[in-house]
Design a protein around this motif. Structure first.
Motif, PDB file in Angstrom:
ATOM      1  N   GLU A  97       0.841  -1.198   0.000  1.00 35.76           N
ATOM      2  CA  GLU A  97       0.000   0.000   0.000  1.00 35.76           C
ATOM      3  C   GLU A  97       0.880   1.253   0.000  1.00 35.76           C
ATOM      4  OE1 GLU A  97      -4.247   0.097   2.144  1.00 35.76           O
ATOM      5  OE2 GLU A  97      -2.599   0.564   3.478  1.00 35.76           O
ATOM      6  N   THR A  98       1.974   1.192   0.748  1.00 36.26           N
ATOM      7  CA  THR A  98       2.920   2.317   0.770  1.00 36.26           C
ATOM      8  C   THR A  98       3.481   2.552  -0.632  1.00 36.26           C
ATOM      9  OG1 THR A  98       3.490   1.794   3.057  1.00 36.26           O
ATOM     10  CG2 THR A  98       5.063   3.156   1.850  1.00 36.26           C
ATOM     11  N   ALA A  99       3.802   1.467  -1.334  1.00 29.77           N
ATOM     12  CA  ALA A  99       4.313   1.596  -2.711  1.00 29.77           C
ATOM     13  C   ALA A  99       3.250   2.220  -3.612  1.00 29.77           C
ATOM     14  CB  ALA A  99       4.731   0.225  -3.238  1.00 29.77           C
ATOM     15  N   LYS A 100       1.993   1.862  -3.389  1.00 28.38           N
ATOM     16  CA  LYS A 100       0.904   2.407  -4.211  1.00 28.38           C
ATOM     17  C   LYS A 100       0.683   3.894  -3.914  1.00 28.38           C
ATOM     18  CE  LYS A 100      -2.465   2.220  -7.168  1.00 28.38           C
ATOM     19  NZ  LYS A 100      -2.221   2.025  -8.604  1.00 28.38           N
ATOM     20  N   LEU A 101       0.817   4.277  -2.636  1.00 25.31           N
ATOM     21  CA  LEU A 101       0.674   5.696  -2.269  1.00 25.31           C
ATOM     22  C   LEU A 101       1.629   6.543  -3.096  1.00 25.31           C
ATOM     23  CD1 LEU A 101       0.637   5.576   1.664  1.00 25.31           C
ATOM     24  CD2 LEU A 101      -1.260   6.132   0.169  1.00 25.31           C
ATOM     25  N   LEU A 102       2.813   5.998  -3.304  1.00 21.00           N
ATOM     26  CA  LEU A 102       3.866   6.736  -4.009  1.00 21.00           C
ATOM     27  C   LEU A 102       3.747   6.610  -5.528  1.00 21.00           C
ATOM     28  CD1 LEU A 102       6.649   5.484  -1.611  1.00 21.00           C
ATOM     29  CD2 LEU A 102       6.090   7.902  -1.924  1.00 21.00           C
ATOM     30  N   ASN A 103       2.971   5.639  -5.988  1.00 22.25           N
ATOM     31  CA  ASN A 103       2.890   5.345  -7.428  1.00 22.25           C
ATOM     32  C   ASN A 103       1.452   5.164  -7.909  1.00 22.25           C
ATOM     33  OD1 ASN A 103       5.863   4.837  -8.275  1.00 22.25           O
ATOM     34  ND2 ASN A 103       5.627   3.673  -6.385  1.00 22.25           N
ATOM     35  N   PRO A 104       0.668   6.259  -7.875  1.00 17.99           N
ATOM     36  CA  PRO A 104      -0.749   6.098  -8.230  1.00 17.99           C
ATOM     37  C   PRO A 104      -0.974   5.643  -9.666  1.00 17.99           C
ATOM     38  CG  PRO A 104      -0.149   8.427  -8.013  1.00 17.99           C
ATOM     39  CD  PRO A 104       1.006   7.641  -7.502  1.00 17.99           C
ATOM     40  N   GLN A 105      -0.024   5.943 -10.546  1.00 22.82           N
ATOM     41  CA  GLN A 105      -0.209   5.583 -11.966  1.00 22.82           C
ATOM     42  C   GLN A 105       0.262   4.162 -12.274  1.00 22.82           C
ATOM     43  OE1 GLN A 105      -1.949   7.709 -13.292  1.00 22.82           O
ATOM     44  NE2 GLN A 105      -1.447   9.577 -12.164  1.00 22.82           N
ATOM     45  N   LYS A 106       0.982   3.558 -11.343  1.00 22.75           N
ATOM     46  CA  LYS A 106       1.541   2.226 -11.612  1.00 22.75           C
ATOM     47  C   LYS A 106       0.684   1.147 -10.981  1.00 22.75           C
ATOM     48  CE  LYS A 106       6.103   4.058 -12.012  1.00 22.75           C
ATOM     49  NZ  LYS A 106       7.270   4.520 -11.326  1.00 22.75           N
ATOM     50  N   LYS A 107       0.821  -0.050 -11.551  1.00 22.51           N
ATOM     51  CA  LYS A 107       0.133  -1.186 -10.943  1.00 22.51           C
ATOM     52  C   LYS A 107       1.020  -1.748  -9.835  1.00 22.51           C
ATOM     53  CE  LYS A 107      -3.133  -3.174 -14.069  1.00 22.51           C
ATOM     54  NZ  LYS A 107      -3.407  -4.101 -15.134  1.00 22.51           N
ATOM     55  N   VAL A 108       0.441  -1.918  -8.652  1.00 21.95           N
ATOM     56  CA  VAL A 108       1.172  -2.560  -7.558  1.00 21.95           C
ATOM     57  C   VAL A 108       0.407  -3.832  -7.203  1.00 21.95           C
ATOM     58  CG1 VAL A 108       1.993  -2.352  -5.177  1.00 21.95           C
ATOM     59  CG2 VAL A 108       1.980  -0.329  -6.661  1.00 21.95           C
ATOM     60  N   VAL A 109       1.092  -4.964  -7.290  1.00 19.95           N
ATOM     61  CA  VAL A 109       0.432  -6.230  -6.959  1.00 19.95           C
ATOM     62  C   VAL A 109       1.086  -6.860  -5.738  1.00 19.95           C
ATOM     63  CG1 VAL A 109      -0.388  -6.692  -9.310  1.00 19.95           C
ATOM     64  CG2 VAL A 109       1.859  -7.562  -8.605  1.00 19.95           C
ATOM     65  N   ARG A 155      -8.549   4.732  -2.440  1.00 21.48           N
ATOM     66  CA  ARG A 155      -9.387   5.892  -2.763  1.00 21.48           C
ATOM     67  C   ARG A 155      -8.466   7.107  -2.874  1.00 21.48           C
ATOM     68  NH1 ARG A 155     -12.347   6.412   1.868  1.00 21.48           N
ATOM     69  NH2 ARG A 155     -13.011   8.458   1.152  1.00 21.48           N
ATOM     70  N   GLU A 156      -8.706   7.944  -3.885  1.00 19.71           N
ATOM     71  CA  GLU A 156      -7.801   9.056  -4.148  1.00 19.71           C
ATOM     72  C   GLU A 156      -7.698  10.001  -2.946  1.00 19.71           C
ATOM     73  OE1 GLU A 156      -5.548   9.184  -6.209  1.00 19.71           O
ATOM     74  OE2 GLU A 156      -4.935  11.288  -6.159  1.00 19.71           O
ATOM     75  N   GLU A 157      -8.818  10.213  -2.249  1.00 16.53           N
ATOM     76  CA  GLU A 157      -8.798  11.124  -1.096  1.00 16.53           C
ATOM     77  C   GLU A 157      -7.884  10.558   0.013  1.00 16.53           C
ATOM     78  OE1 GLU A 157     -12.627  11.831   0.672  1.00 16.53           O
ATOM     79  OE2 GLU A 157     -11.695  13.116   2.188  1.00 16.53           O
ATOM     80  N   THR A 158      -8.021   9.261   0.253  1.00 18.39           N
ATOM     81  CA  THR A 158      -7.169   8.610   1.269  1.00 18.39           C
ATOM     82  C   THR A 158      -5.715   8.680   0.825  1.00 18.39           C
ATOM     83  OG1 THR A 158      -8.958   7.038   1.627  1.00 18.39           O
ATOM     84  CG2 THR A 158      -6.825   6.454   2.569  1.00 18.39           C
ATOM     85  N   ARG A 159      -5.500   8.408  -0.459  1.00 14.80           N
ATOM     86  CA  ARG A 159      -4.131   8.369  -0.969  1.00 14.80           C
ATOM     87  C   ARG A 159      -3.420   9.714  -0.775  1.00 14.80           C
ATOM     88  NH1 ARG A 159      -0.589   9.393  -4.766  1.00 14.80           N
ATOM     89  NH2 ARG A 159      -1.997  10.841  -5.801  1.00 14.80           N
ATOM     90  N   THR A 160      -4.076  10.794  -1.156  1.00 12.58           N
ATOM     91  CA  THR A 160      -3.405  12.098  -1.047  1.00 12.58           C
ATOM     92  C   THR A 160      -3.175  12.474   0.413  1.00 12.58           C
ATOM     93  OG1 THR A 160      -5.546  13.132  -1.388  1.00 12.58           O
ATOM     94  CG2 THR A 160      -4.071  13.116  -3.277  1.00 12.58           C
ATOM     95  N   LYS A 161      -4.141  12.149   1.276  1.00 17.46           N
ATOM     96  CA  LYS A 161      -3.959  12.463   2.710  1.00 17.46           C
ATOM     97  C   LYS A 161      -2.832  11.619   3.316  1.00 17.46           C
ATOM     98  CE  LYS A 161      -8.496  14.071   4.205  1.00 17.46           C
ATOM     99  NZ  LYS A 161      -9.755  13.568   4.760  1.00 17.46           N
TER     100      LYS A 161
END
Ligand code: 13P
Ligand code: SF4
Length: 325
Positions: free
Chosen positions: A79-91, A305-311
């Motif tokens: 999830e931390t990797a996804k926070l930093l990479n919204p455009q990339k796929k993280v599996v 969720r984008e709101e959670t991600r940016t916060k």
């Protein structure tokens, strides 16, 4: 019988080799990167592009140019990797790979706790969900927690969550009073002090090294306390030749590779009388086959969720900025 055993070992060795080759091919074809934590099974660590602690993994995720990040760790790490990479796929090879420590901090209860302590700076250990990160001022890991706490003005009150053992250790180290959440890691809570002391009596020349998530009585007898990366660095620089290692047993793979001539003994846990090792069931949910499948099918994917991600991103970036040197 012996022949049969060897045949099945050969077979699983071959299967493993096939999977490893397939993973390497997928990496090239999909511009994918495999990030793995030190607690992963050895075969995953061997196929990874980077193996590290939570801080190192977040730093790698922040700088990768890969299109697909296969995260061989637990959910909060991916999830931390996804926070930093919204455009990339993280599996994540197994979406059930959670963390008892992260689970010990439900967002609604944390909100109440924050309301009971108004005006506090909220420092959360990276082992928590994105929802919790979104409620935080700054994130820390076991590598940089002391530095993060010292960066907060001395007169500013602090909430530290979720790990109570790490929190108590940091209060001792920094002299700062902090409001602690009562969370813990099942693996690091399982080390048995009497068994550890008995083992040390058998090996009086061994140094005890421990992760700060371990309980206070374990940390009290440790010669070194640090993150997984810190422990590996310590054994490579220290002059002793024997260590009792109080953290998840998966670390022994990289540690042995780093100091092949030293003796490394896993610290004993309460339940286990046979193998004297402690394993994180969540970390071990990932297998080489699941890793391959996650890269092939590009799922299960981490979504936010984008709101959670940016916060949640803001306190994470604050940590990465402070940890630059
Ligand atoms: P490190 O950041 O020290 O690798 O710790 C991660 C973890 O989950 C420890 O249990
Ligand atoms: Fe969580 Fe403990 Fe497993 Fe680390 S070892 S991932 S803190 S349950």
């Amino acid at each position: 019988m012996k022949g049969e055993g060897n045949a099945s070992e050969d077979n699983s060795g071959k299967q493993q080799e096939i999977l490893i080759n397939k993973i390497h091919r997928l990496k090239k074809r999909k511009n994918a990167i495999v990030l793995a934590h030190y607690y992963q099974v050895p075969e995953i660590q061997e196929v990874a592009d980077y193996v590290g602690d939570s801080l190192g993994l977040a730093q790698q995720a922040a700088q990768t140019h890969a299109d697909l990040i296969a995260f061989a760790g637990v959910h909060f790490m991916a999830e931390t990797a996804k926070l930093l990479n919204p455009q990339k796929k993280v599996v994540l090879p197994d979406l059930q790979a959670g963390c008892s420590l992260a689970d010990s901090l439900p967002p609604d209860q944390f909100e109440q706790f924050i309301n009971q302590h108004p005006g506090h700076t909220i420092i959360t250990y990276i082992n928590c969900s994105a929802d919790i990160k979104a409620m935080s001022d700054i994130i820390c890991t076991s590598s940089n927690a002391e530095q993060i706490i010292r960066s907060i003005p001395a007169n500013q009150p602090i909430i530290f969550a979720p790990d109570i053992n790490l929190g108590r250790y940091l209060i001792k180290k920094t002299g700062r009073h902090m409001q602690l959440w009562n969370g813990a890691c099942v693996v690091h809570q399982s080390f048995a002090i009497e068994k550890l002391l008995a083992l040390h009596r058998q090996h009086p020349d061994a140094k005890i090294i421990a992760h700060p998530e371990a309980e206070e009585h374990i940390l009290k007898v440790a010669h070194y306390i640090g993150s997984t990366a810190g422990m590996i660095k310590y054994v490579s620089q220290d002059r002793s030749s024997k260590y009792i290692v109080a953290t998840e047993a998966g670390i022994l793979h990289q540690m042995t590779k780093t100091v092949p001539d030293k003796i490394l003994i896993p610290a004993p846990s309460h339940e286990d009388n046979t193998c004297a090792c402690s394993e994180c069931g969540f970390m071990k949910m990932n297998t080489l086959e699941k890793l391959y499948l996650s890269m092939d099918t590009e799922g299960p994917e981490i979504t936010l969720r984008e709101e959670t991600r940016t916060k949640a991103l803001a306190p994470l970036l604050r940590m990465l900025e402070l940890s630059k040197n």
